[in-house]
Design a protein around this motif. Structure first.
Motif, PDB file in Angstrom:
ATOM      1  N   ILE A   1       0.848  -1.187   0.000  1.00 50.49           N
ATOM      2  CA  ILE A   1       0.000   0.000   0.000  1.00 50.49           C
ATOM      3  C   ILE A   1       0.886   1.240   0.000  1.00 50.49           C
ATOM      4  N   ARG A   2       0.767   2.048  -1.046  1.00 53.22           N
ATOM      5  CA  ARG A   2       1.524   3.295  -1.140  1.00 53.22           C
ATOM      6  C   ARG A   2       0.893   4.345  -0.227  1.00 53.22           C
ATOM      7  N   ILE A   3       1.736   5.074   0.549  1.00 50.46           N
ATOM      8  CA  ILE A   3       1.248   6.137   1.433  1.00 50.46           C
ATOM      9  C   ILE A   3       2.186   7.346   1.352  1.00 50.46           C
ATOM     10  N   PHE A   4       1.790   8.432   2.052  1.00 50.61           N
ATOM     11  CA  PHE A   4       2.573   9.661   2.107  1.00 50.61           C
ATOM     12  C   PHE A   4       2.740  10.091   3.569  1.00 50.61           C
ATOM     13  N   SER A   5       3.446  11.217   3.774  1.00 47.82           N
ATOM     14  CA  SER A   5       3.756  11.611   5.154  1.00 47.82           C
ATOM     15  C   SER A   5       3.329  13.038   5.496  1.00 47.82           C
ATOM     16  N   PHE A   6       2.181  13.461   4.989  1.00 49.25           N
ATOM     17  CA  PHE A   6       1.447  14.620   5.493  1.00 49.25           C
ATOM     18  C   PHE A   6       2.012  15.974   5.058  1.00 49.25           C
ATOM     19  N   TYR A   7       1.073  16.879   4.765  1.00 47.22           N
ATOM     20  CA  TYR A   7       1.396  18.266   4.444  1.00 47.22           C
ATOM     21  C   TYR A   7       1.590  19.065   5.737  1.00 47.22           C
ATOM     22  N   ALA A   8       2.568  19.958   5.719  1.00 46.57           N
ATOM     23  CA  ALA A   8       2.881  20.750   6.915  1.00 46.57           C
ATOM     24  C   ALA A   8       1.953  21.946   7.080  1.00 46.57           C
ATOM     25  N   ASP A   9       1.252  22.352   6.022  1.00 46.90           N
ATOM     26  CA  ASP A   9       0.276  23.448   6.070  1.00 46.90           C
ATOM     27  C   ASP A   9       0.907  24.738   6.581  1.00 46.90           C
ATOM     28  N   GLY A  10       2.038  25.111   5.979  1.00 41.88           N
ATOM     29  CA  GLY A  10       2.664  26.389   6.301  1.00 41.88           C
ATOM     30  C   GLY A  10       3.656  26.351   7.435  1.00 41.88           C
ATOM     31  N   ARG A  11       3.721  25.252   8.171  1.00 40.04           N
ATOM     32  CA  ARG A  11       4.697  25.145   9.254  1.00 40.04           C
ATOM     33  C   ARG A  11       5.985  24.528   8.731  1.00 40.04           C
ATOM     34  N   SER A  12       7.052  24.673   9.483  1.00 43.50           N
ATOM     35  CA  SER A  12       8.337  24.118   9.075  1.00 43.50           C
ATOM     36  C   SER A  12       8.368  22.623   9.343  1.00 43.50           C
ATOM     37  N   PRO A  13       9.248  21.891   8.629  1.00 41.78           N
ATOM     38  CA  PRO A  13       9.362  20.453   8.901  1.00 41.78           C
ATOM     39  C   PRO A  13       9.672  20.148  10.362  1.00 41.78           C
ATOM     40  N   ASP A  14      10.525  20.953  10.997  1.00 41.02           N
ATOM     41  CA  ASP A  14      10.856  20.715  12.407  1.00 41.02           C
ATOM     42  C   ASP A  14       9.620  20.853  13.295  1.00 41.02           C
ATOM     43  N   GLU A  15       8.757  21.800  12.950  1.00 39.55           N
ATOM     44  CA  GLU A  15       7.562  22.033  13.767  1.00 39.55           C
ATOM     45  C   GLU A  15       6.575  20.871  13.694  1.00 39.55           C
ATOM     46  N   VAL A  16       6.516  20.198  12.561  1.00 32.59           N
ATOM     47  CA  VAL A  16       5.512  19.130  12.411  1.00 32.59           C
ATOM     48  C   VAL A  16       6.099  17.739  12.603  1.00 32.59           C
ATOM     49  N   ARG A  17       7.399  17.625  12.785  1.00 33.13           N
ATOM     50  CA  ARG A  17       8.047  16.303  12.821  1.00 33.13           C
ATOM     51  C   ARG A  17       7.377  15.349  13.807  1.00 33.13           C
ATOM     52  N   ASP A  18       7.192  15.783  15.045  1.00 31.90           N
ATOM     53  CA  ASP A  18       6.637  14.871  16.051  1.00 31.90           C
ATOM     54  C   ASP A  18       5.226  14.425  15.677  1.00 31.90           C
ATOM     55  N   ASP A  19       4.410  15.361  15.174  1.00 30.98           N
ATOM     56  CA  ASP A  19       3.054  15.003  14.763  1.00 30.98           C
ATOM     57  C   ASP A  19       3.067  14.007  13.605  1.00 30.98           C
ATOM     58  N   VAL A  20       3.987  14.202  12.668  1.00 34.63           N
ATOM     59  CA  VAL A  20       4.115  13.270  11.546  1.00 34.63           C
ATOM     60  C   VAL A  20       4.485  11.881  12.050  1.00 34.63           C
ATOM     61  N   LEU A  21       5.472  11.818  12.926  1.00 35.34           N
ATOM     62  CA  LEU A  21       5.940  10.505  13.382  1.00 35.34           C
ATOM     63  C   LEU A  21       4.879   9.759  14.192  1.00 35.34           C
ATOM     64  N   VAL A  22       4.098  10.479  14.976  1.00 41.03           N
ATOM     65  CA  VAL A  22       2.994   9.838  15.704  1.00 41.03           C
ATOM     66  C   VAL A  22       2.027   9.192  14.721  1.00 41.03           C
ATOM     67  N   ARG A  23       1.706   9.903  13.657  1.00 34.83           N
ATOM     68  CA  ARG A  23       0.752   9.390  12.666  1.00 34.83           C
ATOM     69  C   ARG A  23       1.344   8.241  11.848  1.00 34.83           C
ATOM     70  N   MET A  24       2.602   8.353  11.491  1.00 32.77           N
ATOM     71  CA  MET A  24       3.239   7.279  10.733  1.00 32.77           C
ATOM     72  C   MET A  24       3.343   6.014  11.591  1.00 32.77           C
ATOM     73  N   ARG A  25       3.594   6.182  12.887  1.00 32.68           N
ATOM     74  CA  ARG A  25       3.656   5.018  13.781  1.00 32.68           C
ATOM     75  C   ARG A  25       2.281   4.356  13.893  1.00 32.68           C
ATOM     76  N   ALA A  26       1.230   5.157  13.962  1.00 33.71           N
ATOM     77  CA  ALA A  26      -0.126   4.604  14.050  1.00 33.71           C
ATOM     78  C   ALA A  26      -0.480   3.846  12.773  1.00 33.71           C
TER      79      ALA A  26
END
Length: 278
Positions: free
Chosen positions: A104-129
């Motif tokens: 299954i091909r997936i992606f790792s979320f749009y930051a919606d104007g925030r920097s990659p550092d700002e969204v990193r933790d939120d991305v990783l929580v979702r990727m882990r789920a």
């Protein structure tokens, strides 16, 4: 020595909305598999059980296997609740089970104007789920590098796959998408990411204007990448995603003629390095 053989596949909806036409064109190009993103104009995560059953019957009748479910999971802003994409992944998993694939091909979320550092933790929580669900369901998530998502450049793709640390989260490699992010794909990313690459998506792009071109006609270092895959003993899928007529937020379109041109361009590269496509 036996000549290496890869399974040729392609995004069927880049050819036509009708899966019967999709399969006919793919088989004319010598492809034994199809990557399913949509059928009859409906995205794969929106197909109901009857539609999935009908699609499965058609593919079985034509002798076409499914290389992957090309889901849109993770192509949303990262501030959506975690459960939002986990639920949608459940529908992609149902499609994978119905169509006989574990990819299954997936992606790792749009930051919606925030920097990659700002969204990193939120991305990783979702990727882990997402990986947790994949582990339970016996499927493999293939993260596609894509412009404007967190995992757009090699360093952040590596961060995702190593931080999540799941055997159910691997990588789909897209040379053109790296070019569109200002990356020389093979030179800048291959060595660090190669151990995690399980799937090849085939398209190329020009660095000057980010336009997508047939394989080998752009700056995507396709020949170097394919040679490295061959030398590493790769025996997986190569999935055509030409994007030659139209590109949009959820994918692209080529039509039968341009799709055929893309397939022939790719085969000329594999012929050069002694790889058989089937």
């Amino acid at each position: 020595m036996t000549q290496p053989t890869w399974e040729l596949s392609g995004f069927g909806d880049e050819i036509d909305a009708d899966p019967a036409v999709q399969v006919a064109v793919l088989q004319a190009l010598g492809a034994s598999a199809i990557e399913v993103r949509s059928a009859w104009g409906t995205n794969v995560v929106e197909l109901d059980d009857d539609q999935l059953a009908a699609l499965h019957r058609l593919l079985e009748e034509r002798g076409q296997t499914v290389s992957a479910i090309a889901s849109p999971i993770g192509k949303v802003v990262v501030d959506q609740p975690v459960e939002h994409e986990v639920e949608r992944l459940g529908r992609a998993v149902a499609a994978a089970h119905a169509l006989g694939t574990t990819n299954i091909r997936i992606f790792s979320f749009y930051a919606d104007g925030r920097s990659p550092d700002e969204v990193r933790d939120d991305v990783l929580v979702r990727m882990r789920a997402l990986a947790d669900l994949a582990e339970r369901e016996g499927v493999t998530l293939l993260h596609e590098n894509e412009k404007d998502i967190y995992g757009d450049v090699p360093s952040r793709v590596l961060d995702i796959v190593e931080s999540v640390g799941s055997s159910s989260l691997r990588l789909a490699w897209d040379n053109a998408n790296y070019v569109q992010c200002g990356v020389r794909p093979f030179s800048d990313g291959w060595a660090q990411l190669a151990p995690y690459v399980d799937y090849l998506q085939v398209k190329d792009a020009l660095a000057a204007d980010s336009s997508v071109v047939p394989a080998g006609e752009g700056d995507g270092e396709l020949l170097e990448t394919l040679t490295a895959l061959r030398d590493a003993g790769y025996a997986g899928y190569a999935s055509l995603e030409p994007h030659l007529a139209d590109v949009n937020s959820l994918g692209g379109f080529s039509g039968p003629a341009a799709f055929g041109r893309a397939g022939r361009a790719f085969r000329s590269l594999t012929d050069q390095i002694g790889v058989t496509l089937r």
